[in-house]
Design a protein around this motif. Structure first.
Motif, mmCIF file in Angstrom:
data_model
loop_
_atom_site.group_PDB
_atom_site.id
_atom_site.type_symbol
_atom_site.label_atom_id
_atom_site.label_comp_id
_atom_site.label_asym_id
_atom_site.label_seq_id
_atom_site.Cartn_x
_atom_site.Cartn_y
_atom_site.Cartn_z
ATOM 1 N N UNK A 138 0.835 -1.200 0.000
ATOM 2 C CA UNK A 138 0.000 0.000 0.000
ATOM 3 C C UNK A 138 0.876 1.259 0.000
ATOM 4 N N UNK A 139 1.973 1.203 0.727
ATOM 5 C CA UNK A 139 2.891 2.346 0.761
ATOM 6 C C UNK A 139 3.500 2.589 -0.612
ATOM 7 N N UNK A 140 3.918 1.489 -1.275
ATOM 8 C CA UNK A 140 4.483 1.613 -2.619
ATOM 9 C C UNK A 140 3.434 2.153 -3.594
ATOM 10 N N UNK A 141 2.208 1.625 -3.500
ATOM 11 C CA UNK A 141 1.136 2.074 -4.392
ATOM 12 C C UNK A 141 0.840 3.554 -4.177
ATOM 13 N N UNK A 142 0.805 3.997 -2.926
ATOM 14 C CA UNK A 142 0.554 5.404 -2.629
ATOM 15 C C UNK A 142 1.658 6.280 -3.214
ATOM 16 N N UNK A 143 2.903 5.829 -3.085
ATOM 17 C CA UNK A 143 4.018 6.587 -3.646
ATOM 18 C C UNK A 143 3.959 6.660 -5.161
ATOM 19 N N UNK A 144 3.618 5.542 -5.798
ATOM 20 C CA UNK A 144 3.526 5.522 -7.259
ATOM 21 C C UNK A 144 2.427 6.467 -7.742
ATOM 22 N N UNK A 145 1.289 6.469 -7.046
ATOM 23 C CA UNK A 145 0.195 7.377 -7.416
ATOM 24 C C UNK A 145 0.633 8.830 -7.285
#
Length: 205
Positions: A138-145
């Motif tokens: 979720x942290x990686x996804x938030x950063x990518x967004x």
């Protein structure tokens, strides 16, 4: 020997809970107002962005004047010249933004792009470093967004300055207002008496 419960544990939590349950109506009203303001800001992002830029200009002007006054009052201070210089730069920046809020809106948009890009990179790096831990994806996804949003805003700059700051500010107000409404409704449900189906005075032991 009869056992007694510890009253201090319940007393510590009671004021906040009872206060929220008895004052959920003002919280609900405030949440509705904040949510409506967020909706208006989202529907009129350009005007919202101009208003924010103008407010930033006023704050910079006040800050520059305050720094200059503080420098003149500190007689004999060796940093007098530097303090005056910083105050003058802050004052000029505030005047530039206040007199030309569109320029300030462009600057704020660039700051938003920089923030999204920097925070996105940090979140991706942290998520990869903590891979294997719960919610690391979720942290990686938030950063990518965040990085994608920054790149999209940069790709459309300067036209994105017409709506980016206003939309983000409006969405933030909207989410905050809805969360306040949710908390108020939750407190309302706790304050309502629970129907146990037992008539008072009947079935008691």
């Amino acid at each position: 020997m009869s056992s007694t419960s510890n009253p201090s544990a319940g007393a510590a939590d009671e004021p906040l809970g009872s206060s929220l349950q008895s004052n959920w109506r003002p919280l609900l009203a405030a949440g509705v107002v904040v949510a409506l303001l967020g909706l208006v800001a989202t529907l009129a992002p350009f005007l919202t962005g101009l208003s924010i830029a103008t407010l930033v200009g006023v704050l910079l002007i006040v800050g520059g004047v305050t720094q200059a006054i503080g420098a003149f009052r500190a007689t004999g201070w060796r940093g007098f010249v530097w303090q005056i210089a910083v105050g003058a730069v802050t004052l000029l920046a505030g005047l530039a933004v206040f007199l030309n809020p569109v320029f300030g809106l462009l600057t704020l948009t660039l700051l938003v792009v920089g923030y999204l890009l920097a925070s996105g990179v940090v979140e991706v790096a942290m998520g990869l470093r903590l891979r294997g831990e719960r919610r690391s994806l979720w942290t990686v996804a938030s950063g990518v967004i965040g990085i994608i949003l920054a790149l999209l805003l940069w790709a459309g700059f300067p036209s994105t300055a017409l709506w980016a700051v206003g939309v983000m500010f409006g969405v933030n107000l909207l989410v905050t207002g809805l969360s306040m409404v949710g908390i108020a409704l939750g407190a309302r449900s706790l304050s309502e008496p629970v129907d146990t189906g037992v008539t008072p005075g009947v079935g008691g032991v």
